[in-house]
Write a protein that holds these residues in place. Structure first.
Motif, short mmCIF file in Angstrom:
data_model
loop_
_atom_site.label_atom_id
_atom_site.label_comp_id
_atom_site.label_asym_id
_atom_site.label_seq_id
_atom_site.Cartn_x
_atom_site.Cartn_y
_atom_site.Cartn_z
N ASP A 155 -4.84 4.92 -10.93
CA ASP A 155 -5.67 4.68 -9.78
C ASP A 155 -6.60 5.88 -9.59
N HIS A 156 -7.80 5.63 -9.16
CA HIS A 156 -8.75 6.70 -8.87
C HIS A 156 -8.51 7.21 -7.46
N VAL A 210 -4.44 9.03 -11.03
CA VAL A 210 -2.99 9.12 -10.84
C VAL A 210 -2.35 7.79 -11.20
N ALA A 211 -1.08 7.85 -11.51
CA ALA A 211 -0.31 6.62 -11.72
C ALA A 211 0.19 6.15 -10.36
N ASN A 214 -1.41 0.73 -5.24
CA ASN A 214 -2.76 0.56 -5.76
C ASN A 214 -3.50 -0.50 -4.95
N GLY A 215 -2.81 -1.60 -4.65
CA GLY A 215 -3.43 -2.66 -3.85
C GLY A 215 -3.67 -2.23 -2.41
N GLY A 259 -6.70 0.17 -2.55
CA GLY A 259 -7.93 -0.52 -2.90
C GLY A 259 -9.03 0.45 -3.27
N SER A 260 -10.21 0.24 -2.73
CA SER A 260 -11.34 1.12 -3.04
C SER A 260 -11.66 2.05 -1.85
N ARG A 261 -10.61 2.41 -1.14
CA ARG A 261 -10.77 3.30 0.02
C ARG A 261 -10.19 4.68 -0.26
N PRO A 262 -10.66 5.68 0.45
CA PRO A 262 -10.08 7.03 0.31
C PRO A 262 -8.65 7.05 0.86
#
Length: 85
Positions: A1-2, A18-19, A25-26, A29-32
Motif C-alpha cells: 500500500d502507498h 508498506v505491506a 488497505n481497503g 483507500g486513496s486517503r492519507p
C-alpha cells in the motif's frame, strides 16, 4: 500500500510502500493515514541486501513478483540484476 497515495502525488519508493492486509488497505483507500485515523507501526525502509537475498532465493514466486514490480516501476526495463537461484 502507498502511504501517500499515488493519486495525491505519492511515489512507489521503499519509504512510501508498506505491506498491509486487505481490510486495512481497503479502509485506507486513496486517503492519507490521518484522514482515516491510522498510523504506521514503524517507518518503512529498503530491504537490506542480506534480508532480500534470503527471501528472494527461498521463495521463487516472491522473487518473480518482486522482479515484475521493479520492472513496472522502471517502465518495463530491467531494474534489478537479481540473485541467481
Amino acid at each position: 500500500d502507498h502511504i501517500v497515495p499515488r493519486s495525491r502525488g505519492g511515489l512507489s519508493t521503499w519509504e512510501n510502500l508498506v505491506a498491509s492486509c486487505k481490510y486495512c488497505n481497503g479502509k485506507k483507500g486513496s486517503r492519507p493515514l490521518k484522514e482515516v485515523n491510522m498510523h504506521l507501526l514503524r517507518q518503512p525502509r529498503p530491504l537490506s541486501q542480506e534480508y532480500a537475498g534470503f527471501f528472494l532465493l527461498r521463495y521463487p514466486r516472491l522473487r518473480e513478483a518482486y522482479e515484475t514490480f521493479l520492472m513496472s516501476a522502471q517502465g518495463g526495463k530491467p531494474a534489478y540484476q537479481g540473485l541467481s537461484a
